[in-house]
Design an enzyme around this catalytic site. Structure first.
Site, PDB file in Angstrom:
ATOM      1  N   LYS A  78       0.866  -1.182   0.000  1.00  7.53           N
ATOM      2  CA  LYS A  78       0.000   0.000   0.000  1.00  7.53           C
ATOM      3  C   LYS A  78       0.897   1.225   0.000  1.00  7.53           C
ATOM      4  CE  LYS A  78      -4.466   0.750   0.075  1.00  7.53           C
ATOM      5  NZ  LYS A  78      -5.493  -0.135  -0.511  1.00  7.53           N
TER       6      LYS A  78
HETATM    7  P1  NAD Z   1     -12.868   7.580  -2.592  1.00 13.29           P
HETATM    8  O1  NAD Z   1     -11.892   8.612  -2.172  1.00 13.29           O
HETATM    9  O2  NAD Z   1     -13.226   7.461  -4.029  1.00 13.29           O
HETATM   10  O3  NAD Z   1     -14.225   7.710  -1.752  1.00 13.29           O
HETATM   11  C1  NAD Z   1     -14.255   7.781  -0.351  1.00 13.29           C
HETATM   12  C2  NAD Z   1     -15.655   8.264   0.024  1.00 13.29           C
HETATM   13  O4  NAD Z   1     -15.821   8.210   1.445  1.00 13.29           O
HETATM   14  C3  NAD Z   1     -15.938   9.712  -0.395  1.00 13.29           C
HETATM   15  O5  NAD Z   1     -17.248   9.787  -0.905  1.00 13.29           O
HETATM   16  C4  NAD Z   1     -15.832  10.460   0.929  1.00 13.29           C
HETATM   17  O6  NAD Z   1     -16.573  11.663   0.923  1.00 13.29           O
HETATM   18  C5  NAD Z   1     -16.434   9.434   1.843  1.00 13.29           C
HETATM   19  N1  NAD Z   1     -16.192   9.646   3.278  1.00 13.29           N
HETATM   20  C6  NAD Z   1     -15.039   9.934   3.928  1.00 13.29           C
HETATM   21  N2  NAD Z   1     -15.282  10.074   5.248  1.00 13.29           N
HETATM   22  C7  NAD Z   1     -16.601   9.862   5.432  1.00 13.29           C
HETATM   23  C8  NAD Z   1     -17.452   9.865   6.564  1.00 13.29           C
HETATM   24  N3  NAD Z   1     -16.995  10.103   7.784  1.00 13.29           N
HETATM   25  N4  NAD Z   1     -18.776   9.607   6.386  1.00 13.29           N
HETATM   26  C9  NAD Z   1     -19.267   9.353   5.160  1.00 13.29           C
HETATM   27  N5  NAD Z   1     -18.504   9.339   4.049  1.00 13.29           N
HETATM   28  C10 NAD Z   1     -17.191   9.589   4.189  1.00 13.29           C
HETATM   29  O7  NAD Z   1     -12.262   6.182  -2.068  1.00 13.29           O
HETATM   30  P2  NAD Z   1     -12.638   4.727  -2.552  1.00 13.29           P
HETATM   31  O8  NAD Z   1     -11.641   4.300  -3.565  1.00 13.29           O
HETATM   32  O9  NAD Z   1     -14.094   4.650  -2.853  1.00 13.29           O
HETATM   33  O10 NAD Z   1     -12.312   3.878  -1.239  1.00 13.29           O
HETATM   34  C11 NAD Z   1     -13.229   3.739  -0.176  1.00 13.29           C
HETATM   35  C12 NAD Z   1     -12.813   2.548   0.687  1.00 13.29           C
HETATM   36  O11 NAD Z   1     -12.776   1.367  -0.123  1.00 13.29           O
HETATM   37  C13 NAD Z   1     -11.435   2.653   1.312  1.00 13.29           C
HETATM   38  O12 NAD Z   1     -11.436   1.972   2.556  1.00 13.29           O
HETATM   39  C14 NAD Z   1     -10.547   1.911   0.328  1.00 13.29           C
HETATM   40  O13 NAD Z   1      -9.350   1.439   0.905  1.00 13.29           O
HETATM   41  C15 NAD Z   1     -11.484   0.765  -0.018  1.00 13.29           C
HETATM   42  N6  NAD Z   1     -11.175   0.088  -1.278  1.00 13.29           N
HETATM   43  C16 NAD Z   1     -11.087   0.768  -2.457  1.00 13.29           C
HETATM   44  C17 NAD Z   1     -10.833   0.087  -3.635  1.00 13.29           C
HETATM   45  C18 NAD Z   1     -10.786   0.780  -4.972  1.00 13.29           C
HETATM   46  O14 NAD Z   1     -10.698   0.064  -5.986  1.00 13.29           O
HETATM   47  N7  NAD Z   1     -10.887   2.090  -5.047  1.00 13.29           N
HETATM   48  C19 NAD Z   1     -10.624  -1.307  -3.601  1.00 13.29           C
HETATM   49  C20 NAD Z   1     -10.743  -1.983  -2.392  1.00 13.29           C
HETATM   50  C21 NAD Z   1     -11.012  -1.279  -1.243  1.00 13.29           C
END
Ligand code: NAD
Length: 425
Positions: free
Chosen positions: A118
């Site tokens: 990561k």
């Molecule tokens: P992103 O930055 O695209 O979206 C994150 C979202 O969470 C945003 O809408 C943000 O406003 C919201 N957020 C943050 N704090 C918040 C709160 N307190 N209450 C409500 N909403 C809140 O990120 P992402 O890529 O969608 O990743 C989200 C999660 O999924 C993370 O834990 C990431 O590690 C995990 N993840 C992502 C992927 C990927 O392919 N992008 C793959 C596996 C896991």
């Protein structure tokens, strides 16, 4: 079963340390179940390589800011390291280490030949102009250049990064190599060797895992989704497409609720235009944290770690929690919701769709070939459904939760790889 108890008072524990404590707790539970010896446990609890870098970034007004960046390769015993890059002001070396460890178990669990990694930069991308983001990304990549490469360590998007960030990473690496190297990073735009189906892959995987765990018709099943980013927005869309009734979603700007169900396509258009779901006219506003406590069938936390702790877990009413995010439940919260009879589909299974299609993208890049979206979706579905069936079967046979079973499988495969390879020298 031993829990690593941090020596600091709770008030001093950062969210990153909390995430690492959770990851170590899960590892030690699995190691106990597998009967691993102390030496192997220590190997698995420790990252192989951790790099902290200072990233200078020239701001538009001429000022020079220096931010911290990280890249952690937790384990490379089963193949090259693989894991996203996060731009978030709260990220630190502990959080990045926890996320890298979860990547190791996730790749092993779904049977793809990667180790876990990561990266992170402690910055809020929303405070940077696009040119500042580009300069920051390129300089960060330059600082971690000795670690990454298509056969060594392959980054991908995570919180705060996207296809554009991946394109800059691919270009920076390629300029240094002297030729185009699309396989150095996944989650790229299609024009640079991205894969059909990658953008929605994590969310598609969340949909597949949710439907498998539900075990009944999704028609009218009430869903709340925390986080409306890359994972949450399309998870809401795909669950709605499958017939679920998505009644509430949130992002960092606010939460919206409609008891009769939200029109997710319109909501996504609103969020794209206004930068948040807040203010969506066809729903009521909801206090942000209330979303987690709604009386729904399915809760999908898809924002950040530590959303559900021992403080709010007793008020969580969803019977099925599908972890779109990594580490959204602390171990204490996990125990509380399990004791209440709810089912949790753990992160390393529920959100594995992203790394599965990242792997498919990398395979296509390495072969200079591309597959149709149908082929990609079929392979994704196959790997997700197989992993889900294996986890459910082990959990049933040994009386484990889905999280414990997933970790026993993932950790067990990595341990076996270590044992088969032996120790050099
Ligand atoms: P992103 O930055 O695209 O979206 C994150 C979202 O969470 C945003 O809408 C943000 O406003 C919201 N957020 C943050 N704090 C918040 C709160 N307190 N209450 C409500 N909403 C809140 O990120 P992402 O890529 O969608 O990743 C989200 C999660 O999924 C993370 O834990 C990431 O590690 C995990 N993840 C992502 C992927 C990927 O392919 N992008 C793959 C596996 C896991």
């Amino acid at each position: 079963m031993s829990i690593m108890v941090p020596s600091k008072t709770p008030a001093l524990i950062t969210p990153g340390q909390q995430a690492l404590d959770s990851a170590l707790h899960q590892l030690h539970q699995a190691a106990e179940h597998l009967g691993l010896d102390d030496g192997l446990r220590t190997m698995l609890a420790t990252p192989r390589r951790s790099l902290t870098v200072s990233v200078p970034v020239r701001r538009e007004d001429g000022r020079l800011d220096v931010v911290q960046g990280f890249r952690v390769q937790h384990n490379v015993s089963r193949g090259p390291a693989k894991g996203g890059i996060r731009f978030h002001p709260g990220t630190d070396i502990h959080e990045v280490t926890a996320l890298a460890m979860w990547m190791t178990w996730k790749c092993a669990l779904v049977g793809i030949p990667y180790g876990g990694a990561k990266g992170g930069v402690a910055v809020d991308p929303a405070t940077l102009t696009v040119r500042e983001q580009e300069r920051l990304t390129r300089r960060y990549v330059n600082e971690i250049l000795p670690l990454i490469g298509p056969e060594k360590d392959i980054p991908a998007p995570d919180v705060g990064t996207d296809e554009q960030t991946m394109a800059w990473i691919m270009d920076t690496y390629s300029v240094s190599a002297g030729y185009s190297v699309p396989g150095v990073v996944t989650g790229k735009p299609m024009t640079l060797g991205g894969s059909l189906g990658r953008a929605g892959a994590t969310s598609r995987g969340v949909q597949i895992a949710t439907l498998a765990a539900l075990g009944r018709s999704p028609e009218g099943v009430g869903v709340a989704v925390q986080g409306f980013g890359k994972v949450g927005a399309l998870a809401a869309q795909y669950l709605s497409d499958a017939g679920c009734k998505v009644v509430a979603v949130s992002d960092v700007g606010g939460a919206v609720h409609a008891a009769g169900g939200l029109d997710v396509s319109r909501l996504r258009a609103h969020a794209a235009e206004h930068g948040s779901v807040r203010g969506y006219p066809h729903a009521d506003e909801l206090p942000l944290d209330d979303l987690l406590e709604l009386d729904v069938d399915v809760l999908v936390p898809a924002a950040l770690e530590g959303a559900i702790t021992e403080a709010n877990a007793p008020r969580v009413r969803a019977r099925l929690i599908v972890e779109g995010a990594n580490g959204p439940l602390t171990p204490e919260a996990d125990e509380i919701v399990n004791a209440s009879g709810a089912t949790v589909v753990p992160d390393i299974l529920a959100n594995a769709g992203g790394v599965i299609v990242s792997y498919l993208e990398w395979v296509q890049n390495m072969q200079a070939y591309s597959w149709s979206s149908g082929e990609v979706e079929l392979k994704l579905r196959d790997l997700m459904e197989n992993a889900f069936a294996e986890v459910r079967s082990l959990a049933g046979a040994r009386g484990l939760t889905l999280r414990q079973a997933a970790h026993v499988i993932g950790v067990g495969r990595v341990a076996e790889a270590h044992q088969m390879r032996g120790l050099y020298p």
